[in-house]
Design a protein around this motif. Structure first.
Motif, short mmCIF file in Angstrom:
data_model
loop_
_atom_site.label_atom_id
_atom_site.label_comp_id
_atom_site.label_asym_id
_atom_site.label_seq_id
_atom_site.Cartn_x
_atom_site.Cartn_y
_atom_site.Cartn_z
N CYS A 1 0.83 -1.21 0.00
CA CYS A 1 0.00 0.00 0.00
C CYS A 1 0.86 1.26 0.00
O CYS A 1 0.55 2.24 -0.68
CB CYS A 1 -0.94 0.00 1.21
SG CYS A 1 -2.23 -1.25 1.10
N ARG B 1 2.20 2.21 -3.31
CA ARG B 1 1.12 2.60 -4.23
C ARG B 1 0.33 3.78 -3.68
O ARG B 1 -0.88 3.85 -3.83
CB ARG B 1 0.21 1.41 -4.49
CG ARG B 1 0.89 0.31 -5.27
CD ARG B 1 -0.09 -0.76 -5.67
NE ARG B 1 0.56 -1.73 -6.52
CZ ARG B 1 0.37 -3.02 -6.44
NH1 ARG B 1 -0.46 -3.53 -5.55
NH2 ARG B 1 0.99 -3.84 -7.26
N CYS C 1 -4.36 -7.42 2.55
CA CYS C 1 -5.08 -7.30 1.28
C CYS C 1 -4.13 -6.73 0.22
O CYS C 1 -4.51 -5.89 -0.59
CB CYS C 1 -6.27 -6.37 1.42
SG CYS C 1 -7.47 -6.86 2.64
N CYS C 2 -2.91 -7.19 0.22
CA CYS C 2 -1.87 -6.58 -0.61
C CYS C 2 -2.22 -6.57 -2.10
O CYS C 2 -1.87 -5.63 -2.81
CB CYS C 2 -0.54 -7.29 -0.39
SG CYS C 2 0.00 -7.23 1.34
N ALA C 3 -2.92 -7.59 -2.57
CA ALA C 3 -3.29 -7.63 -3.99
C ALA C 3 -4.30 -6.55 -4.35
O ALA C 3 -4.49 -6.24 -5.53
CB ALA C 3 -3.85 -9.00 -4.34
N LEU C 4 -4.93 -5.98 -3.35
CA LEU C 4 -5.95 -4.94 -3.57
C LEU C 4 -5.41 -3.54 -3.29
O LEU C 4 -6.17 -2.58 -3.27
CB LEU C 4 -7.15 -5.19 -2.67
CG LEU C 4 -7.82 -6.55 -2.78
CD1 LEU C 4 -8.90 -6.70 -1.71
CD2 LEU C 4 -8.38 -6.76 -4.16
N SER C 5 -4.14 -3.42 -3.04
CA SER C 5 -3.56 -2.16 -2.58
C SER C 5 -3.67 -1.04 -3.60
O SER C 5 -3.75 -1.31 -4.80
CB SER C 5 -2.10 -2.38 -2.20
OG SER C 5 -1.34 -2.68 -3.34
N VAL D 1 -5.17 0.11 0.20
CA VAL D 1 -6.42 -0.21 0.87
C VAL D 1 -6.71 0.80 1.98
O VAL D 1 -5.83 1.20 2.72
CB VAL D 1 -6.37 -1.64 1.47
CG1 VAL D 1 -7.56 -1.91 2.35
CG2 VAL D 1 -6.26 -2.67 0.37
N VAL E 1 -13.88 -2.61 3.32
CA VAL E 1 -12.61 -2.49 2.63
C VAL E 1 -12.82 -1.78 1.29
O VAL E 1 -13.67 -2.17 0.49
CB VAL E 1 -11.97 -3.88 2.39
CG1 VAL E 1 -10.69 -3.76 1.59
CG2 VAL E 1 -11.73 -4.59 3.72
N TYR E 2 -12.01 -0.74 1.07
CA TYR E 2 -12.00 -0.01 -0.20
C TYR E 2 -10.65 -0.27 -0.84
O TYR E 2 -9.61 0.14 -0.33
CB TYR E 2 -12.19 1.49 0.03
CG TYR E 2 -13.57 1.83 0.54
CD1 TYR E 2 -14.58 2.24 -0.34
CD2 TYR E 2 -13.87 1.75 1.90
CE1 TYR E 2 -15.85 2.54 0.13
CE2 TYR E 2 -15.14 2.05 2.37
CZ TYR E 2 -16.12 2.44 1.48
OH TYR E 2 -17.37 2.74 1.94
N SER E 3 -10.67 -0.95 -1.99
CA SER E 3 -9.43 -1.33 -2.65
C SER E 3 -9.06 -0.34 -3.75
O SER E 3 -9.89 0.46 -4.20
CB SER E 3 -9.58 -2.73 -3.25
OG SER E 3 -10.60 -2.75 -4.21
N ARG E 4 -7.80 -0.41 -4.14
CA ARG E 4 -7.26 0.46 -5.19
C ARG E 4 -7.65 1.92 -4.97
O ARG E 4 -8.09 2.62 -5.88
CB ARG E 4 -7.67 -0.04 -6.56
CG ARG E 4 -7.04 -1.41 -6.85
CD ARG E 4 -7.49 -2.03 -8.13
NE ARG E 4 -6.93 -3.32 -8.45
CZ ARG E 4 -6.97 -4.42 -7.72
NH1 ARG E 4 -7.49 -4.41 -6.53
NH2 ARG E 4 -6.46 -5.56 -8.13
#
Length: 150
Positions: free
Chosen positions: A80, A83, A119-123, A125, A132-135
Motif C-alpha cells: 500500500c 502505491r 489485502c496486498c493484492a488490492l492495494s 487499501v 474495505v476499499y481497494s485500489r
C-alpha cells in the motif's frame, strides 16, 4: 448503575477473576469502557479502579474514550505504501483537519494508520467502518468522506 451493567456483573459475581470478559462485554455494548463503569466494577468486586485500568490498558483491544462515528484506517504496509498509501493518509488528514490517530472535534471521524490488512493484492487499501476499499486514491478517499458527511 444501569441494569445491563448489573446483569453483566451479577453473571460473574462469584468470579472476580472474570475481569477481562466483563470489560469485553462492556466494550461490546458501548464501544469503549467509561470511567463510570470502572467505578461500578471496582465497587462490585471490591478491587481498586487502578487495578482495573492496569489490566485494561495492558490489552490493546480496550479503549477508554468513546469511538468516533466513522473509523477510517489507512494501510501503510509495503504494498500500500509504494502505491500511494502515505499520500492517501495525507489527503485524509487535510480533508478531515486532523492528524493520524486523531478524532475530529465533532467526534464524527477517527483516522488511523495500520501496518497491514493482508489485502496486498488490492492495494492501496482503506477501511472505513469495517468496509474495505481497494485500489484507493486520494481523490476516491475524499469522495467517500464527503458521502459520509451528508
Amino acid at each position: 448503575m444501569e441494569q445491563w451493567l448489573l446483569e453483566i456483573l451479577n453473571t460473574h459475581k462469584n468470579n472476580p477473576d472474570a475481569l477481562i470478559p466483563i470489560l469485553q462485554k462492556i466494550q461490546n455494548k458501548l464501544g469503549y469502557i467509561p470511567e463510570k463503569a470502572v467505578g461500578h466494577i471496582s465497587n462490585f468486586f471490591k478491587i481498586s479502579a487502578s487495578k482495573i485500568f492496569g489490566v485494561a490498558s495492558f490489552y490493546s483491544q480496550f479503549r477508554f474514550t468513546k469511538p468516533p462515528k466513522h473509523s477510517i484506517k489507512v494501510c501503510l504496509g509495503t504494498a500500500c505504501y509504494v502505491r500511494a498509501g502515505a499520500e492517501i493518509l495525507d489527503s485524509l488528514e487535510k480533508e478531515l483537519g486532523i492528524t493520524c490517530g486523531g478524532i475530529t472535534p465533532d467526534k464524527k471521524f477517527g483516522l488511523e494508520s495500520v501496518s497491514c490488512f493482508g489485502c496486498c493484492a488490492l492495494s492501496p487499501v482503506v477501511v472505513i467502518d469495517n468496509k474495505v476499499y481497494s485500489r484507493m486514491t486520494p481523490q476516491k478517499a475524499k469522495k467517500e468522506i464527503k458521502k459520509l458527511r451528508k
